[in-house]
Design a protein around this motif. Structure first.
Motif, PDB file in Angstrom:
ATOM      1  N   TRP A   1       0.818  -1.217   0.000  1.00 39.65           N
ATOM      2  CA  TRP A   1       0.000   0.000   0.000  1.00 39.65           C
ATOM      3  C   TRP A   1       0.852   1.266   0.000  1.00 39.65           C
ATOM      4  N   ARG A   2       2.055   1.187   0.577  1.00 37.81           N
ATOM      5  CA  ARG A   2       2.897   2.394   0.609  1.00 37.81           C
ATOM      6  C   ARG A   2       3.301   2.822  -0.804  1.00 37.81           C
ATOM      7  N   GLN A   3       3.442   1.848  -1.685  1.00 36.99           N
ATOM      8  CA  GLN A   3       3.809   2.191  -3.058  1.00 36.99           C
ATOM      9  C   GLN A   3       2.605   2.767  -3.816  1.00 36.99           C
ATOM     10  N   TYR A   4       1.454   2.138  -3.615  1.00 37.15           N
ATOM     11  CA  TYR A   4       0.274   2.574  -4.361  1.00 37.15           C
ATOM     12  C   TYR A   4      -0.289   3.886  -3.820  1.00 37.15           C
ATOM     13  N   TYR A   5      -0.092   4.126  -2.559  1.00 40.63           N
ATOM     14  CA  TYR A   5      -0.629   5.343  -1.934  1.00 40.63           C
ATOM     15  C   TYR A   5       0.510   6.150  -1.312  1.00 40.63           C
ATOM     16  N   PRO A   6       1.381   6.715  -2.157  1.00 36.86           N
ATOM     17  CA  PRO A   6       2.573   7.381  -1.604  1.00 36.86           C
ATOM     18  C   PRO A   6       2.208   8.555  -0.703  1.00 36.86           C
ATOM     19  N   GLN A   7       1.074   9.190  -0.964  1.00 36.55           N
ATOM     20  CA  GLN A   7       0.745  10.368  -0.149  1.00 36.55           C
ATOM     21  C   GLN A   7       0.404   9.982   1.284  1.00 36.55           C
ATOM     22  N   LEU A   8       0.013   8.704   1.483  1.00 34.82           N
ATOM     23  CA  LEU A   8      -0.334   8.279   2.841  1.00 34.82           C
ATOM     24  C   LEU A   8       0.822   7.556   3.522  1.00 34.82           C
ATOM     25  N   ALA A   9       1.837   7.214   2.715  1.00 37.94           N
ATOM     26  CA  ALA A   9       2.829   6.247   3.177  1.00 37.94           C
ATOM     27  C   ALA A   9       3.459   6.616   4.514  1.00 37.94           C
ATOM     28  N   TYR A  10       4.013   7.792   4.591  1.00 37.82           N
ATOM     29  CA  TYR A  10       4.778   8.097   5.809  1.00 37.82           C
ATOM     30  C   TYR A  10       4.214   9.298   6.545  1.00 37.82           C
ATOM     31  N   LYS A  11       2.920   9.515   6.449  1.00 38.93           N
ATOM     32  CA  LYS A  11       2.357  10.656   7.166  1.00 38.93           C
ATOM     33  C   LYS A  11       1.579  10.169   8.392  1.00 38.93           C
ATOM     34  N   ARG A  12       1.332  11.155   9.216  1.00 36.38           N
ATOM     35  CA  ARG A  12       0.528  10.866  10.407  1.00 36.38           C
ATOM     36  C   ARG A  12      -0.906  10.583   9.952  1.00 36.38           C
ATOM     37  N   PRO A  13      -1.511   9.499  10.401  1.00 37.00           N
ATOM     38  CA  PRO A  13      -2.875   9.217   9.953  1.00 37.00           C
ATOM     39  C   PRO A  13      -3.839  10.290  10.432  1.00 37.00           C
ATOM     40  N   THR A  14      -4.688  10.777   9.524  1.00 37.53           N
ATOM     41  CA  THR A  14      -5.698  11.761   9.905  1.00 37.53           C
ATOM     42  C   THR A  14      -7.052  11.301   9.381  1.00 37.53           C
TER      43      THR A  14
ATOM     44  N   MET B   1       1.431   9.825  -8.387  1.00 39.24           N
ATOM     45  CA  MET B   1       2.012   8.720  -9.150  1.00 39.24           C
ATOM     46  C   MET B   1       2.487   7.640  -8.164  1.00 39.24           C
ATOM     47  N   PRO B   2       2.075   6.386  -8.380  1.00 36.01           N
ATOM     48  CA  PRO B   2       2.546   5.338  -7.464  1.00 36.01           C
ATOM     49  C   PRO B   2       4.055   5.184  -7.544  1.00 36.01           C
ATOM     50  N   ARG B   3       4.657   4.758  -6.457  1.00 39.87           N
ATOM     51  CA  ARG B   3       6.109   4.526  -6.467  1.00 39.87           C
ATOM     52  C   ARG B   3       6.417   3.161  -7.055  1.00 39.87           C
ATOM     53  N   PRO B   4       7.582   3.031  -7.651  1.00 38.38           N
ATOM     54  CA  PRO B   4       7.942   1.703  -8.164  1.00 38.38           C
ATOM     55  C   PRO B   4       8.082   0.718  -7.014  1.00 38.38           C
ATOM     56  N   LEU B   5       7.644  -0.513  -7.262  1.00 41.28           N
ATOM     57  CA  LEU B   5       7.771  -1.537  -6.233  1.00 41.28           C
ATOM     58  C   LEU B   5       9.219  -1.965  -6.162  1.00 41.28           C
ATOM     59  N   SER B   6       9.698  -2.208  -4.977  1.00 40.14           N
ATOM     60  CA  SER B   6      11.058  -2.709  -4.861  1.00 40.14           C
ATOM     61  C   SER B   6      11.077  -4.152  -5.338  1.00 40.14           C
ATOM     62  N   SER B   7      12.262  -4.624  -5.760  1.00 43.45           N
ATOM     63  CA  SER B   7      12.322  -5.914  -6.444  1.00 43.45           C
ATOM     64  C   SER B   7      11.940  -7.065  -5.511  1.00 43.45           C
ATOM     65  N   ASP B   8      12.330  -6.992  -4.222  1.00 39.71           N
ATOM     66  CA  ASP B   8      12.004  -8.139  -3.370  1.00 39.71           C
ATOM     67  C   ASP B   8      10.522  -8.176  -3.029  1.00 39.71           C
ATOM     68  N   SER B   9       9.890  -7.021  -2.969  1.00 43.35           N
ATOM     69  CA  SER B   9       8.458  -7.044  -2.706  1.00 43.35           C
ATOM     70  C   SER B   9       7.737  -7.631  -3.929  1.00 43.35           C
ATOM     71  N   MET B  10       8.329  -7.394  -5.128  1.00 43.90           N
ATOM     72  CA  MET B  10       7.761  -8.020  -6.322  1.00 43.90           C
ATOM     73  C   MET B  10       7.860  -9.532  -6.204  1.00 43.90           C
ATOM     74  N   LYS B  11       9.037  -9.981  -5.775  1.00 42.03           N
ATOM     75  CA  LYS B  11       9.259 -11.408  -5.670  1.00 42.03           C
ATOM     76  C   LYS B  11       8.264 -12.039  -4.697  1.00 42.03           C
ATOM     77  N   SER B  12       8.065 -11.355  -3.592  1.00 40.45           N
ATOM     78  CA  SER B  12       7.236 -11.932  -2.553  1.00 40.45           C
ATOM     79  C   SER B  12       5.776 -12.026  -2.992  1.00 40.45           C
ATOM     80  N   THR B  13       5.382 -11.216  -3.946  1.00 38.31           N
ATOM     81  CA  THR B  13       3.982 -11.229  -4.313  1.00 38.31           C
ATOM     82  C   THR B  13       3.719 -12.047  -5.563  1.00 38.31           C
ATOM     83  N   THR B  14       4.742 -12.354  -6.346  1.00 40.09           N
ATOM     84  CA  THR B  14       4.476 -13.091  -7.585  1.00 40.09           C
ATOM     85  C   THR B  14       4.970 -14.525  -7.486  1.00 40.09           C
TER      86      THR B  14
END
Lengths: 865, 70, 244
Positions: free
Chosen positions: A45-58, A852-865
């Motif tokens: 979700w951090r990649q798909y929702y970069p605006q929410l990734a590292y902010k304080r939840p509101t 714009m979504p962030r690119p997925l890191s390669s190991d997270s790709m591996k873990s999901t495919t």
């Protein structure tokens, strides 16, 4: 409960955390979140929702997520690993299908036309009919030929006159400008110089027509205020028109002079005195230049280097003695730099004098590439080369355009000087030039009456019948002025000096100059008078909005039909002719920044040319902190405020004014907005960006190697260098402790050099090295391996992005907006306080915007495919 | 970058000629020549092999104070 | 196939290490390489992890039966082969010399038979290469001769007095810290058109390679000496070029 704690850990308030965890629980109940698709989304979700990734939840986050989800589904691909691809979005595909039909139709017509235009010059050049006609004209003898061309010229002039002066009604004018505009648009695609000439002719026609129309039908004679203000604006426009026409003359045919080879036999080479005038600059600045001068590829017995110290400093004398160069000082500073040079001339004996400012470092090929012309032409008095800067000027480092866009000087050194050269009117620019001694003696040395001794000296050389040449090869480089204030001071000096020459030794009058030499000089001087006209343009629409004065007494639509083509044509030509040297509309920015400051000195110089002292440009130094130069920005803040008030008035006039003025109000408002953005761009320049480094680092890519104390050597790439250090990127990462003593191996043309240094820092493969303890010979070698390489500055403009007028226009507008943002950012608290809520509110609104979504890191790709 | 480029990158004169589009341009690498002279002045063996006689003009007219064996 | 004969202009210039390094570098460039040790001191093998005591080599194998000389050929890696000299007793060595003198074209023929199998054959020869010298076989005229030298006064003196004919000159252990070495390199570059425009730097990695019993490119792939040798290999491909 764990969910609540997790939200709290990420900084959410208790209430927010509670609401969000309840919401999440509900989502688990209603949606099948344990399905693999959902799991994949939630896992990244951090990649798909970069605006929410590292902010304080509101509390707004669910809405943000929803917006992003909708946007992801409709527009952008939800596969960030493949990068952004607009065409993959569903919504875009749908829109494209809709628009593709009409687009394809336009393309179907446009493509063949463009192709035809590209081929046309060759088709005409190779056509049989043309050759036949030319032969027939030739066959009719010289008289016949002459008559033919005169008739052609007269007919052409008549048509041009007709085009310029015949009054058209609205529709006729519309058809006229559309026709000419269409022609210009087509000609853009034709390669070669002839179409350029045609475009220039079209542009001149349109501009003349505009000015003619302005003079004959837009002045409101019935009202005194309207008339006076209208006349002022019209005079300013006439000035711009004149400068435009003259600049066409100046840049129509850049000469591109080739290198003239020297004879094989070195005994025929002339002797050269290389002088380095200095006044108050640091020894560290002068030192590099001297060391580069000592390495010039010129016979040792035919080259003498002199430091001309106007400050009479003991350290300089000692340094000169140490390295074995001449030292000439004097104790009065009469005539400033020119006086200094003249004082030295008395002691020099060489055939040629090469002048270098103390911070312009010559490459070793400088003399061999320039002196040839002196042997070729006995009347050659001056060979000038460009001033190249390896550090960012204030425009570049404040706007972040260093090396991506041509800088301010590039138009002059890339195009105008080359254009001047065609008319034998190259200006002397005070440095990076070679002059013939006998020619200098002929005119009584360097000119001392004005503060720009260089241009005046060249003018006097030309008057005395000497020739000049311009070699458009950067063979020396230096530091640019590093703060806006210093830059402005330098320009003020130039402006004042040029206007002084205009008054004291007017190039349009007097003897010895050809018509085109006069025009080139006149244009250079007129150029510096741009301050007042620019300020007039920046305030002109206010005349109507604030004072209700009809400065242009014409229907708004008609005005647009006249002024827009005038601007578009001029931009098209400028983009074609000047594009590689200055991007369209950036001239407006440069001019706007300087306008206020050069206005007063130039006017003073215009009316009493003998007043004013000589200013030496201050160079080298650091900006203390990230800040805005309020001193410089003040006049522009006032202008911005005025224009804002004007905009307010526009709203008022639109709401309460008579309806027949709507058009005028709209046009005036557009003009005000454009002015505001130009002023904003000037403010953006005034926001100084911190310069951290003491020594300017020059980026390069040169093979190098590092020798460690244990005797191991590692190859790498030198990525930057400065006077006191260098950076090398090793091929593999090495763990080097700071202060490790290393040796830097550099190579130049088959010779290798070693420089002892200390490791300053290591970041991955990059190692920064300080080269503090070099011996004299090593310092000379170091300069020869770095600054003085013959090919050093040749590829500098390779990284420039190509000019696209429309793009450039929007760049400048965006820059204007950024200027205001920076002003608010740096403003004192009491200014920021009332505006802050507005900014916060817009930021808050913007935070709902999809990202714009962030690119997925390669190991997270591996873990999901 | 290939190995050839690597070598080429260091030859500033060759790159200058290439960028100016004039490969046949005459250029005299004088700093190289003077370094060669200095080398022969520094080392008698080199001077000898170059056919200089130690009493010859070359040594007397161009004395060099920087000659320092390292 | 190109045969490159490497020998020092004087003893101790590091020829054997250069042969090992160059063979390895050519191999990494995709070439089929054979390195032949023609130096009776038989050190090249140590660069390829052979035991100190190992005595096998072409000289030993060919002792009983002339035709069995090639049985000593070793494959180091796929496409990289080594033919050690072998350890001979003093009298056997004298016998070999007699034999070679009787059949001067011995190695010309042997190289003929190897011809089809390799792109490059590198010969590690002892320092002196005057024809008729004991222990040095006659080689075909097509061989590319490469003399290894250090930038020092002795090599300069030898170059000045004896010359190097048409041989290529390769500077090994170049140390730019030394003024003399820089001066000599400059002078040679001016006077000897056959000086290879790529030197091999003095690098601890080169010295460590033999102690580590491997060629430098394997021992220290990121060292400057390795890159020097790689450049040299590229230069060879261009210069002694043949259709691989």
């Amino acid at each position: 409960m764990t969910r609540y704690r997790r939200y709290r850990q990420r900084g959410a308030l208790p209430f927010t955390a509670a609401v969000l965890s309840v919401g999440t629980a509900l989502a688990w109940l209603l949606l099948r979140l344990d399905s693999p698709q959902w799991q994949r989304l939630l896992g990244n979700w951090r990649q798909y929702y970069p605006q929410l990734a590292y902010k304080r939840p509101t509390l707004g986050d669910p809405l943000r997520g929803l917006v992003q989800t909708v946007w992801l589904l409709l527009i952008r691909p939800a596969r960030p690993a493949r990068g952004a691809d607009l065409s993959r979005g569903r919504g875009v595909r749908w829109l494209r299908r809709l628009g593709s039909g009409s687009l394809a139709m336009v393309q179907r017509v446009r493509q063949p036309l463009v192709q035809l235009m590209r081929r046309l010059p060759r088709m005409i050049g190779g056509s049989h009919a043309l050759a036949q006609t030319q032969q027939r004209i030739k066959a009719s003898g010289t008289t016949g030929e002459r008559v033919f061309y005169w008739v052609l010229a007269i007919v052409g002039m008549f048509i041009a006159l007709l085009c310029v002066t015949s009054p058209f009604n609205l529709y006729a004018q519309l058809i006229f400008v559309l026709t000419l505009g269409g022609m210009a648009m087509l000609m853009r695609y034709m390669p070669g110089r002839f179409p350029t000439l045609m475009m220039i002719i079209l542009s001149i026609t349109i501009s003349c027509r505009y000015l003619w129309w302005r003079y004959t039908s837009t002045l409101h004679w019935a009202n005194d205020l309207d008339l006076i203000l209208g006349m002022i604006l019209l005079l300013a426009e006439t000035y711009s028109w004149l400068v435009l026409i003259l600049s066409f003359v100046q840049s129509v045919w850049p000469l591109r002079r080739p290198v003239k080879a020297l004879p094989e036999d070195r005994r025929l080479w002339p002797t050269v005195d290389l002088v380095i005038p200095t006044y108050n600059e640091d020894l560290s600045v002068v030192r590099t230049t001297v060391m580069a001068a000592l390495g010039l590829d010129w016979p040792r017995d035919k080259l003498t280097v002199y430091i001309l110290d106007d400050g009479a400093r003991e350290s300089f004398r000692a340094f000169a003695k140490e390295v074995g160069v001449g030292y000439i000082d004097r104790h009065d500073n009469r005539g400033a730099k020119a006086g200094n040079l003249n004082h030295a001339l008395e002691r020099l004996t060489g055939d040629l004098v090469a002048v270098f400012d103390c911070d312009h470092i010559p490459v070793r090929a400088f003399l061999q590439l320039t002196v040839g012309w002196f042997l070729q032409d006995p009347k050659m008095a001056l060979v000038q080369t460009p001033h190249h800067f390896f550090s960012a000027d204030p425009f570049e480092h404040n706007l972040g355009s260093f090396r991506r866009k041509p800088n301010e000087g590039e138009l002059f050194y890339g195009l105008i000087q080359d254009g001047n050269d065609l008319w034998n009117a190259t200006f002397f620019c005070g440095s990076c030039a070679v002059l013939r001694r006998s020619a200098l003696d002929d005119i009584g040395g360097f000119a001392t009456q004005t503060v720009t001794e260089d241009a005046h000296t060249a003018l006097r050389l030309h008057r005395a019948g000497w020739n000049s040449a311009y070699m458009r090869i950067p063979l020396a480089a230096g530091l640019a002025t590093d703060s806006l204030a210093a830059h402005v001071r330098q320009r003020i000096r130039w402006a004042r000096g040029m206007v002084q020459i205009f008054r004291l030794d007017n190039p349009l009058l007097g003897k010895g100059l050809s018509l085109f030499q006069r025009l080139c000089y006149a244009n250079a001087m007129l150029h510096f008078l741009s301050g007042l006209p620019r300020l007039i343009f920046l305030t002109a629409p206010l005349a109507f909005l604030l004072l209700h004065a009809y400065v242009i007494y014409a229907p708004a639509v008609l005005l647009l039909l006249y002024v827009l083509p005038h601007m578009v044509h001029a931009s098209l030509v400028n983009s074609r002719v000047q594009g590689p040297y200055r991007q369209t509309f950036w001239g407006e920015v440069y001019e706007s920044v300087l306008a206020w400051y050069i206005m007063r000195p130039t006017l003073v110089a215009l009316f009493s040319p003998k007043r004013g002292a000589f200013d030496v440009t201050v160079k080298g130094g650091m900006n203390q902190s990230d800040r805005l130069d309020w001193q410089i920005a003040r006049p522009y803040l006032v202008l911005a405020a005025l224009n804002l008030v004007g905009l307010g008035f526009a709203v008022w006039r639109f709401s309460y004014g008579p309806s027949n003025e709507y058009g005028t109000v709209v046009v005036s408002s557009l003009w005000v907005i454009y002015n505001l953005l130009l002023i904003g761009a000037a403010l953006a320049v005034a926001a100084e960006v911190r310069q951290v480094r003491k020594f300017q680092r020059v980026p390069v890519k040169l093979p190098a190697a590092l020798r460690l104390p244990d005797g191991h050597l590692y190859p790498g790439l030198l990525y930057d260098y400065s006077d006191g250090g260098a950076g090398i990127e090793l091929d593999t990462e090495r763990d080097l402790a700071p202060a490790t003593e290393v040796m830097l191996l550099l190579e130049r043309a088959g010779r290798e050099f070693v420089f002892p240094g200390k490791v300053m820092r290591t970041v991955e493969r990059q190692v920064g090295i300080s080269l503090a303890g070099l011996t004299l010979q090593q310092r000379i070698d170091y300069v020869q391996c770095t600054f003085a390489r013959a090919d050093n500055w040749l590829g500098w403009s390779d990284s420039h992005v190509p000019d696209r007028p429309l793009r450039s226009f929007f760049d400048v507008l965006a820059l204007g907006a950024m200027g205001y943002y920076r002003v608010i950012e740096y403003a004192p608290a009491w200014v920021r306080w009332p505006i802050q809520p507005i900014i916060s509110a817009s930021r808050w609104l913007l935070s709902y915007f999809p990202r714009m979504p962030r690119p997925l890191s390669s190991d997270s790709m591996k873990s999901t495919t | 970058m290939t190995q050839d480029d690597w070598k080429q990158r260091n030859d500033d004169i060759a790159r200058l000629k290439q960028r100016l589009g004039d490969e046949d341009m005459a250029y005299q690498d004088i700093s190289r020549e003077s370094e060669l002279l200095a080398a022969c002045r520094r080392w008698p063996l080199l001077a000898e092999s170059e056919g200089w006689s130690l009493q010859g003009d070359a040594l007397n007219t161009q004395t060099d104070d920087k000659a320092q064996p390292v | 196939m190109t045969v490159v004969a490497l020998s020092g202009i004087r003893g101790g210039t590091g020829t054997t290490s250069v042969v090992a390094a160059l063979g390895f570098a050519l191999h990494t460039l995709g070439q089929r390489v054979l390195m032949v040790d023609l130096n009776p001191r038989n050190l090249l093998r140590l660069h390829f992890n052979l035991a100190l005591e190992s005595a096998d080599g072409w000289a030993v194998a060919g002792q009983e039966d002339e035709a069995r000389w090639s049985e000593a050929l070793l494959q180091v890696l796929e496409g990289l082969h080594l033919l050690p000299y072998g350890t001979l007793a003093a009298n056997a060595l004298a016998g070999l010399e007699l034999h070679q003198r009787a059949h001067p074209d011995l190695w010309v023929q042997r190289l003929q038979t190897l011809h089809a199998h390799f792109d490059w054959i590198l010969l590690d020869l002892p320092a002196t290469l005057a024809d008729g010298q004991p222990g040095v076989p006659m080689l075909p005229d097509t061989v590319m001769r490469l003399r290894v030298l250090e930038a020092d006064a002795a090599c300069h003196a030898l170059l000045s007095t004896e010359g190097a004919g048409d041989d290529y000159l390769l500077v090994n252990r170049f140390d730019p810290i030394s003024q003399l070495q820089r001066d000599l390199l400059l002078l040679w570059g001016e006077r000897h058109s056959r000086l290879i425009p790529q030197v091999i730097h003095r690098d601890e990695a080169m010295a460590g390679a033999l102690a580590w019993k491997s060629p430098v490119g394997y021992y220290a792939p990121d060292a400057l000496a390795t890159r020097d040798v790689r450049s040299l290999a590229t230069w060879l491909l261009a210069e002694g070029g043949h259709d691989a």
